[in-house]
Design a protein around this motif. Structure first.
Motif, PDB file in Angstrom:
ATOM      1  N   THR A   1       0.868  -1.277  -0.127  1.00 51.83           N
ATOM      2  CA  THR A   1       0.100   0.069  -0.048  1.00 51.83           C
ATOM      3  C   THR A   1       0.960   1.259  -0.038  1.00 51.83           C
ATOM      4  O   THR A   1       2.024   1.225   0.462  1.00 51.83           O
ATOM      5  CB  THR A   1      -0.861   0.073   1.139  1.00 51.83           C
ATOM      6  N   PRO A   2       0.357   2.363  -0.480  1.00 52.96           N
ATOM      7  CA  PRO A   2       1.161   3.550  -0.567  1.00 52.96           C
ATOM      8  C   PRO A   2       1.807   3.987   0.602  1.00 52.96           C
ATOM      9  O   PRO A   2       2.895   4.782   0.907  1.00 52.96           O
ATOM     10  CB  PRO A   2       0.204   4.539  -1.227  1.00 52.96           C
ATOM     11  N   ASP A   3       1.044   3.858   1.814  1.00 52.70           N
ATOM     12  CA  ASP A   3       1.266   4.350   3.166  1.00 52.70           C
ATOM     13  C   ASP A   3       2.293   3.456   4.007  1.00 52.70           C
ATOM     14  O   ASP A   3       2.677   3.542   5.115  1.00 52.70           O
ATOM     15  CB  ASP A   3       0.305   4.454   4.208  1.00 52.70           C
ATOM     16  N   TYR A   4       2.710   2.219   3.287  1.00 46.12           N
ATOM     17  CA  TYR A   4       3.657   1.450   4.120  1.00 46.12           C
ATOM     18  C   TYR A   4       4.906   1.886   3.918  1.00 46.12           C
ATOM     19  O   TYR A   4       5.435   2.137   2.972  1.00 46.12           O
ATOM     20  CB  TYR A   4       3.581  -0.158   3.384  1.00 46.12           C
ATOM     21  N   HIS A   5       5.816   2.052   5.207  1.00 44.23           N
ATOM     22  CA  HIS A   5       7.024   2.324   5.226  1.00 44.23           C
ATOM     23  C   HIS A   5       7.977   1.466   6.356  1.00 44.23           C
ATOM     24  O   HIS A   5       8.632   2.011   7.102  1.00 44.23           O
ATOM     25  CB  HIS A   5       7.046   3.954   5.795  1.00 44.23           C
TER      26      HIS A   5
ATOM     27  N   PHE B   1      -0.878  -3.844   4.916  1.00 50.97           N
ATOM     28  CA  PHE B   1       0.218  -3.032   4.172  1.00 50.97           C
ATOM     29  C   PHE B   1       0.132  -3.699   2.890  1.00 50.97           C
ATOM     30  O   PHE B   1       1.016  -3.440   1.909  1.00 50.97           O
ATOM     31  CB  PHE B   1       1.295  -3.137   4.968  1.00 50.97           C
TER      32      PHE B   1
END
Length: 301
Positions: free
Chosen positions: A209-213, A273
């Protein structure tokens, strides 16, 4: 008896085996005066989706939730960018220059944040609007025998990929392939005693997902999804009490390749994620000549 040999000088030996006297050199030796064909601008008919370098082996520093928590491993790099129809080519040396710059700055730490910085800087160095990097590496982790608790190192093959596009940001994906044990449900059902088992390989390709860090270690999460759904895990060190527990576990948890991909998919579906995934399982059959395979893909809404 060997004959006595009179060895000529090194220069004479080189000439004997084909070396020639250097010819007259008339072309420039200064970089600014040399022709730069790669930067030629014409109508070259087609844009190119990906051009760059691959099979670049380089040491990296890897962080892991499983022990050893920090390790140095050898990774295989693939780095590319697009070029438009009016560009002759790319500058191959800039890819390795970028890699070397990171090595000299404390080593290449293989994290998403580092790869985000790397791909954006690579695009700027190449004077392109995009860049992609794909890194494949062996990931090592400790595994204890279930009874003896004796420790050994197991490993899986992992891949991490990042693409940067100016104005669009980053897309990220990963892959993990790990070995497992599966026991045949059909064999267990039809036999009076025993059942055949096999070495299986589960491969999971996931899109983040774009918000996975990396709040969660994706490697450990995917490994858990594969191993906890298998008939049994693979162990580097097994004593007799361990072997009893492992073989009994396999007998108690029979799995077809179809079972494996569905069960692993269910675990990946529950990971917040991950927004899309492909699961594959390949069994090296122990009593059949062929391998057994299954795969499925799913994208969350």
């Amino acid at each position: 008896m060997n004959r006595e040999i009179k060895i000529p000088s090194k220069k004479e030996r080189h000439q004997l085996f084909g070396s020639v006297v250097p010819g007259l050199k008339t072309k420039p030796t200064e970089k600014l005066k040399m022709a730069d064909l790669q930067n030629s601008k014409k109508d070259f008919l087609f844009s190119i989706d990906a051009v760059g370098i691959s099979n670049v082996k380089h040491p990296v520093i890897l962080l892991s939730d499983l022990s050893p928590n920090e390790q140095t491993t050898i990774a295989n790099f693939k780095m590319t960018s697009t070029i438009s129809y009016d560009s002759k080519g790319t500058n191959m040396s800039r890819f390795t220059e970028q890699l070397e710059a990171y090595r000299q700055n404390g080593g290449f730490v293989l994290s998403l944040n580092n790869l985000f910085d790397f791909t954006k800087e690579l695009a700027e160095r190449l004077k392109q609007n995009d860049a992609s990097i794909e890194v494949t590496f062996p990931w090592f982790y400790e595994r204890k025998g279930p009874s003896s608790a004796l420790v050994g190192l197991n490993h899986s093959e992992a891949t991490l990929a990042v693409t940067y596009e100016e104005g669009q940001g980053f897309t990220t994906s990963a892959k993990l392939t790990t070995a497992i044990t599966t026991l045949c449900p059909c064999s267990k059902e039809i036999s009076e005693y025993s059942a055949h088992n096999q070495r299986g390989y589960v491969s999971m390709e996931v899109e983040f997902t774009p918000d996975y860090h990396e709040q969660i270690d994706w490697k450990a999460a995917l490994l858990h999804a594969a191993e906890t759904n298998a008939s049994a895990m693979i162990h580097p060190v097994l004593k007799r009490p361990d072997e009893k527990m492992v073989t009994e576990s396999a007998y108690e948890n029979p799995r077809f390749v179809e079972d494996m991909v569905r069960l692993v998919a269910a675990d990946l579906y529950e990971l917040d994620f991950i927004q899309a995934f492909t699961v594959q399982c390949r069994n090296e059959e122990s009593i059949h000549l062929h391998d057994a395979i299954a795969s499925l893909s799913y994208r969350k809404n």
